[in-house]
Write a protein that holds these residues in place. Structure first.
Motif, PDB file in Angstrom:
ATOM      1  N   GLU A 163      22.016  45.087  65.350  1.00  0.00           N
ATOM      2  CA  GLU A 163      22.921  45.853  66.207  1.00  0.00           C
ATOM      3  C   GLU A 163      23.421  44.995  67.370  1.00  0.00           C
ATOM      4  O   GLU A 163      24.584  45.101  67.774  1.00  0.00           O
ATOM      5  N   VAL A 164      22.550  44.147  67.899  1.00  0.00           N
ATOM      6  CA  VAL A 164      22.983  43.224  68.956  1.00  0.00           C
ATOM      7  C   VAL A 164      24.120  42.347  68.450  1.00  0.00           C
ATOM      8  O   VAL A 164      25.159  42.200  69.107  1.00  0.00           O
ATOM      9  N   GLU A 165      23.950  41.768  67.254  1.00  0.00           N
ATOM     10  CA  GLU A 165      24.977  40.881  66.702  1.00  0.00           C
ATOM     11  C   GLU A 165      26.264  41.643  66.420  1.00  0.00           C
ATOM     12  O   GLU A 165      27.364  41.126  66.632  1.00  0.00           O
ATOM     13  N   ARG A 166      26.144  42.886  65.943  1.00  0.00           N
ATOM     14  CA  ARG A 166      27.346  43.681  65.681  1.00  0.00           C
ATOM     15  C   ARG A 166      28.115  43.903  66.966  1.00  0.00           C
ATOM     16  O   ARG A 166      29.345  43.779  67.004  1.00  0.00           O
ATOM     17  N   ARG A 167      27.393  44.219  68.038  1.00  0.00           N
ATOM     18  CA  ARG A 167      28.059  44.481  69.317  1.00  0.00           C
ATOM     19  C   ARG A 167      28.650  43.212  69.907  1.00  0.00           C
ATOM     20  O   ARG A 167      29.719  43.260  70.526  1.00  0.00           O
ATOM     21  N   VAL A 168      27.980  42.090  69.713  1.00  0.00           N
ATOM     22  CA  VAL A 168      28.526  40.817  70.198  1.00  0.00           C
ATOM     23  C   VAL A 168      29.852  40.527  69.512  1.00  0.00           C
ATOM     24  O   VAL A 168      30.854  40.214  70.168  1.00  0.00           O
ATOM     25  N   HIS A 169      29.875  40.641  68.191  1.00  0.00           N
ATOM     26  CA  HIS A 169      31.113  40.344  67.455  1.00  0.00           C
ATOM     27  C   HIS A 169      32.220  41.339  67.799  1.00  0.00           C
ATOM     28  O   HIS A 169      33.394  40.953  67.890  1.00  0.00           O
ATOM     29  N   ALA A 170      31.860  42.608  68.002  1.00  0.00           N
ATOM     30  CA  ALA A 170      32.870  43.600  68.382  1.00  0.00           C
ATOM     31  C   ALA A 170      33.463  43.249  69.744  1.00  0.00           C
ATOM     32  O   ALA A 170      34.674  43.377  69.959  1.00  0.00           O
ATOM     33  N   ARG A 171      32.635  42.788  70.666  1.00  0.00           N
ATOM     34  CA  ARG A 171      33.129  42.408  71.992  1.00  0.00           C
ATOM     35  C   ARG A 171      34.050  41.190  71.899  1.00  0.00           C
ATOM     36  O   ARG A 171      35.109  41.144  72.536  1.00  0.00           O
TER      37      ARG A 171
END
Length: 269
Positions: A130-138
């Motif tokens: 989830e951290v990586e998903r949010r990083v890429h979304a940002r």
């Protein structure tokens, strides 16, 4: 991918399988070309493992899709954003000018990948995926600054946001501040710093962002520990515009702000 993002993620998996079969490749054959095991390809197609951006980028290359699978992943990530955030994403994407005030962090649109990851990882309730998903979304949101006709972004940050001196953050901050200076030295971005000597000011109540659309109308966004609020009532927007003028007037000039950012870089090294 969970919740609202699931239908889009399922579509990506179905497209991946269809394209692979159309190309006449088994999972083992395809895996060798994208540098993944056949069992990993199977797990991704069946939804037993979360979708992986690097894998999909390689799949796009091997299957000559023109970037289709990565593009669909971006849509899935947007679908996975909290419902309260989606109206603001739409306003941000179509804005002609953005005004952002941040008292404690570098604004999300100007964050490096490593800085964004460090900030998002502070929430220990989030899984690594989830951290990586949010990083890429940002990071994907930042594409509005490199599109052919980007909005003007004026950011005001408190000096405290530049000076995270914990040992594990020093390298991250040098990279982040260096990028911030690069952004600040070219249109359409302008960065201004409120020096620590100013002390108490109205912006200490919290961060906010304003977006002006093509029609000249303004909408605001307020973030808190649980969610965020899109502000569109005339009186509330007028209050935020007034507070923006106050924090902007407390900030240094463009040139002096860059000098302070450079000094902050030196203090980290």
């Amino acid at each position: 991918m969970e919740g609202d993002a699931a239908p889009t993620a399922d579509m990506i998996r179905a497209q991946l399988r269809r394209l692979r079969i159309a190309a006449g490749m088994s999972q083992e054959d395809f895996g060798r070309l994208v540098h993944y095991s056949g069992s990993m390809v199977s797990a991704l197609e069946l939804g037993q493992r979360p979708l992986d951006r690097l894998f999909l980028a390689r799949a796009d290359e091997v299957l000559t899709t023109g970037g289709l699978l990565v593009y669909l992943l971006k849509l899935a990530e947007r679908d996975g954003q909290p419902s309260w955030f989606r109206p603001w994403l739409d306003a941000e994407r179509t804005a002609r000018q953005l005004r952002c005030f941040q008292p404690s962090l570098i604004p999300g649109l100007l964050q490096t990948e490593n800085y964004a990851r460090a900030v998002i990882r502070c929430d220990d309730l989030l899984s690594d995926d989830e951290v990586e998903r949010r990083v890429h979304a940002r990071l994907d949101r930042q594409s509005i600054l490199t599109q052919p006709d980007p909005p003007q972004l004026i950011a005001v940050v408190d000096e405290h946001a530049l000076r995270h001196t914990a040992e594990h953050m020093r390298g991250i901050m040098v990279e982040q501040l260096t990028q911030l200076i690069t952004y600040a030295q070219r249109p359409p971005v302008s960065v201004h710093v409120i020096p620590a000597e100013v002390g108490v000011h109205v912006g200490m109540s919290g961060p906010f962002t304003l977006a002006r659309g093509a029609d000249g109308g303004w909408v605001g966004n307020l973030e808190n520990q649980l969610a965020g609020v899109v502000v569109d009532r005339d009186g509330d927007v007028a209050t935020l515009l007034s507070r923006w003028e106050t924090v902007r007037n407390e900030a240094l000039s463009h040139r002096h702000s860059i000098d302070l950012m450079k000094e902050a870089v030196d203090s980290c090294t």
